[in-house]
Each structure stands twice: as structure tokens, then as C-alpha cells.
Scaffold this active site. Structure first.
Site, mmCIF file in Angstrom:
data_model
loop_
_atom_site.group_PDB
_atom_site.id
_atom_site.type_symbol
_atom_site.label_atom_id
_atom_site.label_comp_id
_atom_site.label_asym_id
_atom_site.label_seq_id
_atom_site.Cartn_x
_atom_site.Cartn_y
_atom_site.Cartn_z
ATOM 1 N N ASP A 97 1.166 -1.163 -0.117
ATOM 2 C CA ASP A 97 0.144 0.408 0.267
ATOM 3 C C ASP A 97 0.925 1.560 -0.214
ATOM 4 O O ASP A 97 0.499 2.159 -0.750
ATOM 5 C CB ASP A 97 -0.924 -0.131 1.453
ATOM 6 C CG ASP A 97 0.008 -0.052 2.687
ATOM 7 O OD1 ASP A 97 0.688 -0.362 2.788
ATOM 8 O OD2 ASP A 97 -0.333 1.161 3.992
ATOM 9 N N ASP B 92 5.358 0.352 3.535
ATOM 10 C CA ASP B 92 5.955 -1.285 4.196
ATOM 11 C C ASP B 92 5.695 -2.412 3.161
ATOM 12 O O ASP B 92 5.455 -2.079 1.787
ATOM 13 C CB ASP B 92 5.243 -0.620 5.506
ATOM 14 C CG ASP B 92 3.562 -0.548 4.494
ATOM 15 O OD1 ASP B 92 3.192 -1.042 3.851
ATOM 16 O OD2 ASP B 92 2.560 -0.067 5.878
ATOM 17 N N TYR C 79 -5.796 1.106 9.166
ATOM 18 C CA TYR C 79 -6.726 1.409 8.416
ATOM 19 C C TYR C 79 -8.505 0.950 8.695
ATOM 20 O O TYR C 79 -8.465 0.610 8.293
ATOM 21 C CB TYR C 79 -6.451 1.124 7.194
ATOM 22 C CG TYR C 79 -5.764 1.329 5.693
ATOM 23 C CD1 TYR C 79 -5.834 2.774 5.167
ATOM 24 C CD2 TYR C 79 -4.326 0.409 6.616
ATOM 25 C CE1 TYR C 79 -4.581 2.719 4.467
ATOM 26 C CE2 TYR C 79 -3.596 0.937 5.011
ATOM 27 C CZ TYR C 79 -3.360 1.988 4.755
ATOM 28 O OH TYR C 79 -2.638 2.689 3.906
ATOM 29 N N GLU D 283 6.187 9.446 3.685
ATOM 30 C CA GLU D 283 5.663 7.890 3.063
ATOM 31 C C GLU D 283 4.514 8.513 1.883
ATOM 32 O O GLU D 283 3.217 9.682 1.837
ATOM 33 C CB GLU D 283 5.205 7.405 3.557
ATOM 34 C CG GLU D 283 4.877 5.600 3.554
ATOM 35 C CD GLU D 283 4.034 5.480 4.923
ATOM 36 O OE1 GLU D 283 3.954 4.150 4.542
ATOM 37 O OE2 GLU D 283 4.010 5.739 5.964
#
Length: 621
Positions: free
Chosen positions: A77, A80, A229, A474
């Protein structure tokens, strides 16, 4: 994504309007190319021969094995090495929507094939993640153990546990979003790969039925996802979102009626949102329904659909600073929702503004806000200003797309890009050793994460380019997905077609996938059956095959009471109703007849050649 906590997802932002200067001179075609390339850096699984991001290697090759299912593939995603199902499905939905609206512009820039490849990489995985009608795998890997380590995907030593939802542990938001992704992608592949399109639609039907019948929040069933999430908005928005996409994909009245009959109780006509993203879908479904209404497809639901449109337009007005409740903006003019990965909301809002501008242009209407009317061109100009800010027209003169412009983030919070490529130095990078050697390194990333949209600046346009500043440095797949459409529109201009009418995705020069030659099964009169293998994998020493069978009514009349006989079947079958008599099957529960020229599809999995399928009986109406 590092320790992602969603706060206040469904609150209005009561902030004022700040004038925004339009930038210009950007190469949107180059930005489009780069933004699609980013998805190749996020790939998990066996990388294909045409992989363009050469510093990446194969990874996650045992995903799902411990659970007896093949979950190799899909996307990481963000920075990571976890595969989270909800944001991945949303990414696929938004890439598909981008193609459906602006495929012709992508085709003219030579990027349509790459965009479709990016969608298919996601849907191939989502198909694997849905091995049974009421089973959907929603996560591979564990955020806690993954974030304890800083390793290349190719070196992972962290847990690759697989987490699923089922009828006893439901997840309507996850199943609904995945149904939306499958349905949207089925339209993308309708011309280029009809069999694959039908397979996607088959899964979309099943997933919607699963989501609607067994209701619940997915993060109550997959609790390890809560810290990363969390589904703050619940599942009502995803049910409407999925229904809207299934109607677009099928034109079946059932889904149109679902939107009309459930708009009030599921919040589609009630929530006026100032954000749109992987969690909160209301503004997206409201925009889709508004398009149906403006296109004359509301049927008997015009009044209810008008309420959806009111809320869609409140979103547009709030972005434009013309509402009673406007979005916050930075001094430099950027939409600001939160300090953590704010640009996800910028790209998604820019997409909705862009498509709504084109819908209004086709309908020859203006947007009517509390502070006055807004021409369609103003919506597009504001969306352009947001994209220009992202590409470098901002107080810091910084491009927040890696590899675009002269001044872009050099220390991206991303494991793969921050550690030397395994192709350059195959020496193993250990879990904690990666933090000591690579994470703490005060130097530019050894691998360029081309096209990645990072989290972006804070509420005052400030940005710190440090690897440990994950809130700002990120990237995420769902940052890029909506941007594809906006960049294609800005680069290619208006297509000249009516955006309210169904748009066919143009043909691409190269085939999207090579399918095995279909096998014709025995037929009985006006019914034909065509079968073929669509994929295969090895598990526990056995090779398993997924087969697709398409049953077509070749007569000029409607077929009812169809009964099929299936033999030499050694595994599960989906898409037909099993009768009491051995290998006899009938129509699925959602089909009562088959009109002339129409088809239904069913699929089955086993470790054997194609099963024998024949027609036992039927009646012509």
C-alpha cells in the site's frame, strides 16, 4: 502505512477561503507516465518480464500458503510491505474510474496499456483473494511486526499471516469496495479482454451479495487492521458505492433500485462531505449518481437522486470556497484535511472536481453554490491549481511527485527505495539491521521511487524531507490512483465527447493478457458452452486451475429452467445453484432466465483438466 490513525473522518471543516493563484507550464504527460510507473515499484509477487522498475525483485512468494490459498501478487500500500485489502481495492477502483473517464486521452499519450496493466495487477490479486462466495482475504502481513523491521520486500522475514472475512466474521466495507473495484475494472476490460471482464463481474456480483447480506465492519473481523486502516465511516457508503459501480457495469435495474431505495437509510442523500478517500466514499457515490441523473438514467428515482446530487454539489462548492462549510486551505492554496498524508485528499478531490466539471459541461449547466454560481471551467481550473501545487507551484517550489521537476523529496519513507537494490547488492538485509544501516542514513535514496506522491506539506506549506517523517514523506498507491485521470485530462484536453454517455475504452496496441484457447463443450440445441483456464498455481505440490465456463443462449427466445450436468469436477464451483441430483446445476439465485443472445458465467477450481459440462434440459419462453 506507518501507524495510520484516522481521526474525525466525517466532520465538516469549517475553515475559510484563501485565494489561489494558478500555476502553469507543467508537462502533464510526463507526470502521467511517472505516476503510473510508481505502481510497478509497489508490486508484490513474481514480477513480469516487462517490469520497468528494474531495482525491484520478486517478493511475497509464499503469501497465503499457510492458509491454503494463493495470495501471491497485488500491491504494497505504501512504504511498508503489508498488503491491505481496503486501500488496495479503492486504488483499483480509482484507477479504473480514471481510465473510464479519460481513457482516450491516455491512449493518445501512449499510457493506456500501462494504466490497464496497473489495474489488472490489482484485480488478478483480488480474484485470488476471493476463493469462495463468502470468503475474502483482506490483509497479508501484520503491520505491527512489519513496522518493527526495515527490510526490502525481497528480504522479508516478518509474518505473512493472511486475514479474511466470511459470513461469520463479516466486512461489508471491504467486500463492498472490492465489489466496486471488480465492477469498475470489468468495464475497463470489456473490449480488450471480454472473458476477463466477465470473470471480474462474476466476482463483483458475489461480493456485493456477501457485503449486503452479512453486514458488519471489516476491522471488527480483521482487528489487526484497526491501527492502520480503521473504517471510521462504516460500511453504508461502500454498499452504495458498490451498487453504483455494478449498475454502471451491468445496467441491471436491481442496482439502480438499490441506490434509489437505500439512499436515505444508508446516508447517500444525507451526508454532505468535505473529503473523499479510501474510508469515506459518499462524495464519490454522490458524484456517480449525479451523473446518472444528468444523463437521464434515474428512472423512477429522480427525486432521490436529486438529493444525492445536492450533496455532491455541496462537496464541490466546499472545495471551491463557495459553501457555508468550506474546506481548509494552506496559505499557498492547497486543500488541507489532516497533517498525515494530506495529499491523498488533494488528489481525490481534484479528480471529483475534474469529472464533475466535464459532467456539467456535457449537461450545459453551472454549479450553484451558496456564494454564487460556478462555471464548469472554474472547477477544472481549481483542480489544475491543486495538481500544479503538487508538481511544484507552491511556496517551497517543491514537487511532491518523486522524480518530477528539479526539487523533489530525496529521503522517501519507503523500505524498497531507501535500501540498496537486491540487484546491486544481494546481501541479506536483516530486520533491525535495515534500521541501523539504511533508515537512519542521512542521504538520498539509492533507488528512485519515480512517480510517487508523498504525504505532502503541513497546514502552513512546510515540509521536512526526512525519512523518519512518515507523515509527510511516505507515499501511497491511493495518492496516485485518482491523479491518473486528472493528469490525463490536463494533458489531453477534453475528449470532445459527451461525458454523460457510456464511454468505450479504446483498444490498446498490445494485448493485456494471453488467454488459453477455449474448449467448446457439448451443446444442446440453442445453448452453447465455452470453457477455458484463466489461471493456475501450485499449492502443496499440486497444480490447481481456475476455469471459466460461459453459457450462451444462441436462440432467438428466452431460456428458462435451464439445467446443466457437470461431471469430472473435483473442486468447488461458483455461479450456479446445485440441485439435489448429483452433478445437476441450475441458474444462480440472481438469474431466473436467459434472454436471447445473453450469457452467464460460472467458474470452478480443481487440479484436473476441464470438466465435462452438458445441457440436461431447458424451456423456451
Amino acid at each position: 502505512m506507518e501507524k495510520f490513525m484516522r481521526m474525525g473522518a466525517i466532520l465538516f471543516l469549517l475553515m475559510g477561503f484563501v485565494p489561489l493563484a494558478l500555476g502553469g507550464g507543467h508537462d502533464y504527460g510526463q507526470a502521467l507516465t511517472k505516476s503510473i510507473l510508481f505502481f510497478e515499484a509497489q508490486r508484490s509477487g513474481y514480477l513480469p518480464g516487462n517490469q520497468r522498475v528494474k531495482w525491484r525483485g520478486n517478493s511475497g512468494l509464499l503469501d497465503g500458503k499457510a492458509s491454503g490459498v494463493d495470495l501471491v501478487g497485488g500491491y504494497y500500500d505504501a512504504g511498508d510491505n503489508v498488503k491491505f485489502g481496503l486501500p488496495m481495492a479503492f486504488t483499483v477502483t480509482m484507477m479504473s474510474w480514471s481510465i473510464l473517464e479519460y481513457g482516450s486521452q491516455m491512449s493518445s499519450s501512449g499510457e493506456l496499456g500501462h494504466a490497464m496493466d496497473a489495474v489488472k495487477w490489482g484485480t488478478d490479486y483480488l480474484i485470488k483473494a476471493h476463493p469462495q462466495p463468502h470468503v475474502l482475504y483482506g490483509e497479508v502481513g501484520d503491520g505491527n511486526t512489519d513496522h518493527y523491521c526495515w527490510q526490502r520486500p525481497e528480504d522479508m522475514t516478518t509474518s505473512r499471516s493472511a486475514y479474511r472475512i466470511d459470513q461469520n466474521n463479516p466486512g461489508s466495507d471491504l467486500a463492498g469496495e472490492t465489489a466496486a473495484a471488480m465492477a469498475a475494472a470489468s468495464i475497463v476490460f470489456r473490449r480488450a479482454n471480454p472473458a476477463y471482464s466477465r470473470e471480474l463481474l462474476f466476482h463483483a456480483h458475489q461480493l456485493f451479495e456477501f457485503a449486503d447480506k452479512y453486514r458488519g465492519k471489516y476491522d471488527s473481523s480483521i482487528s489487526v487492521a484497526q491501527k492502520y486502516y480503521r473504517s471510521v465511516s462504516g460500511y453504508a457508503d461502500e454498499l452504495l458505492w458498490a451498487a453504483a459501480w455494478l449498475y454502471k457495469a451491468t445496467n441491471e435495474e436491481y442496482y439502480l433500485n438499490y441506490l434509489g431505495e437505500n439512499g436515505d437509510n444508508l446516508g447517500g442523500t444525507g451526508w454532505a462531505m468535505t473529503e473523499f478517500g479510501w474510508d469515506v466514499k459518499y462524495a464519490g457515490v454522490q458524484t456517480l449518481v449525479a451523473k446518472l441523473l444528468m444523463g437521464g438514467k434515474a428512472g423512477s428515482h429522480s427525486s432521490v437522486f436529486g438529493k444525492y446530487q445536492e450533496k455532491a454539489e455541496m462537496f464541490m462548492c466546499s472545495c471551491m470556497g463557495k459553501s457555508n462549510h468550506n474546506v481548509q486551505r494552506t496559505p499557498g492554496g492547497l486543500i488541507f484535511r489532516q497533517r498525515w498524508n494530506n495529499l491523498q485528499f488533494v488528489t481525490s478531490a481534484s479528480f471529483l472536481l475534474t469529472v464533475y466539471s466535464d459532467y456539467l459541461t456535457s449537461a450545459r449547466k453551472d454549479l450553484h453554490c451558496a456564494s454564487g454560481s460556478v462555471a464548469p471551467s472554474e472547477l477544472l481550473a481549481f483542480a489544475k491549481s491543486q495538481v500544479d501545487y503538487v508538481l511544484g507551484d507552491n511556496p517551497r517550489a517543491t514537487s511532491y511527485m518523486v522524480g518530477y521537476g528539479n526539487n523533489f523529496p530525496q529521503q522517501v519513507h519507503h523500505r524498497g527505495s531507501s535500501i540498496v537494490s537486491i540487484k546491486v547488492n544481494p546481501s541479506f538485509v536483516s530486520c533491525r539491521g535495515g534500521y541501523a544501516t539504511w533508515f537512519s542514513r542521512k542521504a538520498s535514496d539509492p533507488n528512485l521511487l519515480t512517480g510517487a506522491i508523498v504525504g505532502g506539506p503541513d497546514a502552513y506549506d512546510n515540509f521536512a524531507d526526512h525519512r523518519d517523517n512518515y507523515e509527510q514523506t511516505e507515499p501511497a498507491t491511493y495518492n496516485n490512483a485518482p491523479l491518473l485521470g486528472v493528469l490525463a485530462r490536463l494533458h489531453g484536453g477534453h475528449s470532445g465527447s459527451n461525458q454523460l454517455l457510456p464511454v468505450e475504452v479504446p483498444h490498446v496496441a498490445k494485448p493485456i493478457a494471453v488467454q488459453p484457447k477455449p474448449k467448446a463443450s457439448p451443446t444442446a440445441g440453442p445453448v452453447s458452452i465455452a470453457q477455458k483456464a484463466t489461471t493456475s498455481w501450485v499449492a502443496n505440490g499440486k497444480t490447481y486451475y481456475r476455469y471459466s465456463a460461459v453459457v450462451t443462449n444462441e436462440s432467438g427466445k428466452t431460456i428458462k429452467n435451464l439445467n446443466l450436468w457437470v461431471s469430472k469436477l473435483y473442486g468447488p464451483l461458483w455461479g450456479l445453484t446445485k440441485n439435489a441430483n448429483g452433478g445437476a446445476y441450475g441458474f444462480p439465485t440472481w438469474v431466473c432466465s436467459l434472454a436471447a443472445g445473453k450469457s452467464i458465467e460460472f467458474v470452478y477450481i480443481h487440479s484436473a483438466p476441464i470438466a465435462d459440462v452438458s445441457v440436461s434440459s431447458y424451456t423456451l419462453a
